[in-house]
Design an enzyme around this catalytic site. Structure first.
Site, short mmCIF file in Angstrom:
data_model
loop_
_atom_site.label_atom_id
_atom_site.label_comp_id
_atom_site.label_asym_id
_atom_site.label_seq_id
_atom_site.Cartn_x
_atom_site.Cartn_y
_atom_site.Cartn_z
N THR A 145 0.86 -1.28 -0.02
CA THR A 145 -0.14 -0.04 0.06
C THR A 145 0.91 1.27 0.13
O THR A 145 0.31 2.30 -0.54
CB THR A 145 -1.03 0.04 1.15
OG1 THR A 145 -0.23 -0.14 2.44
CG2 THR A 145 -2.09 -1.34 1.19
N ALA A 165 5.23 -4.38 -9.51
CA ALA A 165 4.59 -4.17 -10.71
C ALA A 165 3.04 -4.01 -10.60
O ALA A 165 2.56 -2.96 -11.07
CB ALA A 165 4.75 -5.25 -11.73
N GLY A 166 2.37 -4.64 -9.64
CA GLY A 166 0.79 -4.52 -9.60
C GLY A 166 0.48 -3.05 -8.62
O GLY A 166 -0.41 -2.65 -8.92
N ASP A 167 1.58 -2.87 -7.90
CA ASP A 167 1.27 -1.72 -6.77
C ASP A 167 1.49 -0.19 -7.60
O ASP A 167 0.73 0.41 -7.55
CB ASP A 167 2.22 -1.81 -5.73
CG ASP A 167 1.99 -2.97 -4.81
OD1 ASP A 167 1.02 -3.75 -4.82
OD2 ASP A 167 3.21 -3.49 -4.27
N ALA A 172 1.73 -10.41 -18.57
CA ALA A 172 1.92 -10.16 -19.87
C ALA A 172 0.64 -9.90 -20.88
O ALA A 172 0.90 -9.42 -21.81
CB ALA A 172 3.11 -11.14 -20.43
N ASN A 180 3.65 1.44 -1.83
CA ASN A 180 4.30 1.49 -3.17
C ASN A 180 3.26 2.20 -3.86
O ASN A 180 3.35 2.91 -4.66
CB ASN A 180 4.38 -0.09 -3.68
CG ASN A 180 5.30 -0.74 -2.77
OD1 ASN A 180 6.15 -0.18 -1.91
ND2 ASN A 180 5.34 -1.97 -2.89
N ARG A 237 -2.07 -13.44 -0.11
CA ARG A 237 -0.81 -14.00 0.46
C ARG A 237 -1.31 -14.81 1.67
O ARG A 237 -1.27 -14.62 2.78
CB ARG A 237 0.01 -12.85 1.11
CG ARG A 237 0.59 -11.59 0.05
CD ARG A 237 1.43 -12.26 -0.97
NE ARG A 237 1.90 -11.44 -1.92
CZ ARG A 237 1.42 -10.99 -3.00
NH1 ARG A 237 0.23 -11.75 -3.29
NH2 ARG A 237 2.10 -10.20 -3.91
N ASN A 294 -4.62 -8.75 -3.11
CA ASN A 294 -3.17 -9.23 -2.87
C ASN A 294 -3.09 -10.46 -2.23
O ASN A 294 -2.55 -10.22 -0.91
CB ASN A 294 -2.53 -7.66 -2.44
CG ASN A 294 -1.13 -7.97 -2.93
OD1 ASN A 294 -0.54 -8.75 -3.50
ND2 ASN A 294 -0.43 -6.78 -2.63
#
Length: 306
Positions: free
Chosen positions: A31, A256-258, A228, A33, A167, A165
């Site tokens: 968060t 990348a996602g953040d 991709a 990021n 985990r 996200n």
């Protein structure tokens, strides 16, 4: 346009690869990021705040100073006596990352323990962003309190954005993870999942399945990140597939996602065009994965000069 962007979660001390068996110290967390890249992409009329908890020792002081230096507001940062931030280390192989964590006694686990401060922060904000990791590190009561507050914000017409996200190691059980992430999505206006997580942990067979599941919970918009293959955007009654920006050799995919989320939200609130916002965010994410670490310098993002 102006407003206030509030990101809620845990910032950790990050140790990343610096070459020749050296490690580089930084500060990061999903968060944080997203707040970092939202701050880079929003106009100066917007305020970006981070809602977390820190300890009372030197590393917490350094982290708070880092926020201030980079124009990420600390008004809603709690300081807890005897606590410290968590720490994680990134290990890289061919651009893909794995993580080792030391976070069990992190101060951020108590970030939502003051319900008045939490409500005040959310009421003062126009965009509220949180994640499945935010929910996972909290006690059951604190997570329920946070969800109650973001539901109030959603009912009040605020943009509440949620990245599941996922985990599993942070959760006490798969059942708790599924139930709480489902409630996080139900409490949000916009859900921003990654398809590989959703396929693995919720059994979705396609990106369309992910969109349908989250919209059936009451999310008005779903933006699915699919590596991709790009992103599928279902927002404001329109659907579009946005291609990823090709990168010949990724260096570090940590954020990348953040970064996509922060850039997307920043552009979306300015343009109200989700497809354009996703194209912009794909470009930012492509630049981010060409550098080491979660937070890269804003001058490397290709943004126009302020």
């Amino acid at each position: 346009m102006s407003g206030r962007f509030l990101s809620i979660g845990e910032c950790m001390v990050e140790l990343s690869q610096a070459g020749d068996s050296l490690l580089r110290k930084g500060f990061a967390g999903d968060t944080l990021n997203t707040a970092w890249y939202a701050r880079a992409c929003l106009t100066k009329d917007w305020r970006v705040d981070y809602f977390t908890a820190l300890g009372d020792e030197a590393m917490s002081d350094e982290m708070a100073a880092f926020f201030d230096k980079n124009n990420i507001g600390t008004q809603f940062v709690r300081r807890i006596r005897g606590k410290a931030p968590g720490l994680y280390m990134i290990s890289l192989r061919d651009g893909e990352r794995s993580f080792s964590y030391w976070r069990d006694s992190s101060a951020a686990r108590q970030l939502a323990d003051d319900p008045d401060q939490l409500r005040n922060a959310i009421e003062a904000s126009d965009i509220i962003y949180f994640s499945g990791i935010t929910l996972a590190i909290l006690s059951a009561d604190a997570a329920a309190g946070l969800l109650a507050e973001v539901r109030r914000a959603k009912a009040a017409g605020k943009l509440v954005a949620f990245d599941p996200n996922i985990r599993p190691r942070l959760w006490s059980s798969y059942e708790a993870m599924h139930a709480t992430i489902t409630e996080g999505a139900r409490s949000s206006v916009m859900v921003m999942p990654s398809f590989d997580d959703e396929a693995m942990h919720f059994g979705d067979a396609s990106v369309e399945d992910t969109i349908h599941r989250y919209k059936s919970l009451g999310a008005k918009s779903v933006i699915v990140k699919n590596g991709a293959a790009g992103a599928l955007v279902d927002c404001d009654g329109k659907s579009a597939t946005i291609p990823a920006v090709p990168v010949e050799k990724p260096v570090d995919t940590t954020s990348a996602g953040d970064s996509f989320n922060g850039a997307f939200l920043a552009r979306y609130v300015e343009t109200k065009d989700a497809s354009e916002a996703a194209r912009f965010a794909a470009g930012i994410a492509a630049r981010v994965i060409c550098e080491h670490g979660a937070l890269i310098a804003w001058d490397k993002l290709g943004l126009p000069a302020a």
